[in-house]
Design an enzyme around this catalytic site. Structure first.
Site, short mmCIF file in Angstrom:
data_model
loop_
_atom_site.label_atom_id
_atom_site.label_comp_id
_atom_site.label_asym_id
_atom_site.label_seq_id
_atom_site.Cartn_x
_atom_site.Cartn_y
_atom_site.Cartn_z
N HIS A 87 -4.69 -1.59 -4.10
CA HIS A 87 -6.04 -2.00 -3.70
C HIS A 87 -7.04 -1.75 -4.83
O HIS A 87 -8.15 -1.26 -4.62
CB HIS A 87 -6.48 -1.26 -2.44
CG HIS A 87 -5.49 -1.35 -1.32
ND1 HIS A 87 -5.01 -2.55 -0.84
CD2 HIS A 87 -4.86 -0.38 -0.58
CE1 HIS A 87 -4.14 -2.33 0.14
NE2 HIS A 87 -4.03 -1.02 0.32
N SER A 112 0.83 -1.20 0.00
CA SER A 112 0.00 0.00 0.00
C SER A 112 0.87 1.26 0.00
O SER A 112 1.56 1.52 -0.98
CB SER A 112 -0.98 -0.05 1.18
OG SER A 112 -2.00 0.90 1.03
#
Length: 245
Positions: free
Chosen positions: A170, A134
């Site tokens: 994501h 991330s």
């Protein structure tokens, strides 16, 4: 031992639920360790939770996972002061640097303030494998999409730029990610780049993309570029089927 070329594995994954501990290393993180080519000793892995404000619980969870896996672990902290005197020297002693998720804007600000950005570049050039999830994926790129500023995603454009691409994380699990990533590339805010569904990683050697890998079935990576063939600002998305680890 270090990788034979500057190496980054940028991911939207890397851990799995633990049996006796909160989480364990997943196949993506194991692959990052494999890329370092360690043989005959415990792999040296340095963990950074800067994007979570150096959250002590997360750091402790890393040490539990590292002990279970048989790593030679360490961590770097910026709050309330760096915990080592020479960050560059410490990073150059590692096989893998593993960066956790959270606020990529906060991570980049603190790294720049303390010179971690220059230290990371030096370690990368020396063959220390850089990986992360991330925020720990976006940071190696020119920029990407982030919730660092609030629930409405915004662009981040001051990444380290070790690779000359943008990064979308994501991609399949947060509904704002895909359309914003495409629109930012279409209007020129971000350069062309690569995106990952949850459980997928991007391998770079030097500044070149090599392959996408996955620790989950039926997941994808994507290359998104600006469409310059028409009058409007649009983007072209090309799916990349990852190699299953």
């Amino acid at each position: 031992m270090t990788a034979d070329a500057p190496t980054i594995l940028a991911t939207s994954g890397g851990i799995v639920p633990g049996t006796r501990i909160r989480w364990e290393l997943g196949p993506l993180t194991e692959y990052a360790i494999e890329l370092a080519g360690v043989d005959g000793r415990r792999p040296k892995v340095c963990f950074l939770a800067t994007a979570l404000g150096d959250d002590a619980t997360t750091i402790n969870q890393f040490y539990a996972a590292a002990q279970q896996r048989g790593l030679d672990p360490s961590h770097l902290r910026t709050f309330g002061m760096p915990n080592v005197d020479d960050v560059t020297a410490h990073l150059l002693e590692q096989d893998v640097v593993w960066v956790w998720g959270g606020s990529v804007a906060g991570l980049l600000a603190m790294w720049h303030l303390h010179g971690f950005d220059d230290a990371m570049r030096t370690a990368w050039q020396a063959g220390v494998v850089l990986t992360g999830v991330s925020a720990g994926s976006i940071c190696w790129h020119v920029g990407g999409t982030t919730d660092s500023f609030g629930p409405e995603l915004r662009p981040i454009t001051n990444g380290l730029g070790l690779v000359p691409f943008s990064n979308g994380v994501h991609y399949d699990s947060e509904e704002q990610r895909r359309p914003l990533f495409q629109s930012l590339i279409a209007d020129g805010t971000l350069p062309a780049g690569y995106a990952t569904d949850d459980g997928v990683g991007l391998l770079y050697r030097g500044t070149e993309f090599v392959e996408a890998v996955s620790e989950k079935d039926d997941k994808g990576a994507y290359f998104v570029e600006r469409d310059t063939s028409g009058a409007g600002n649009t983007a072209i998305e090309t799916r990349i089927d990852p190699r299953r680890l």
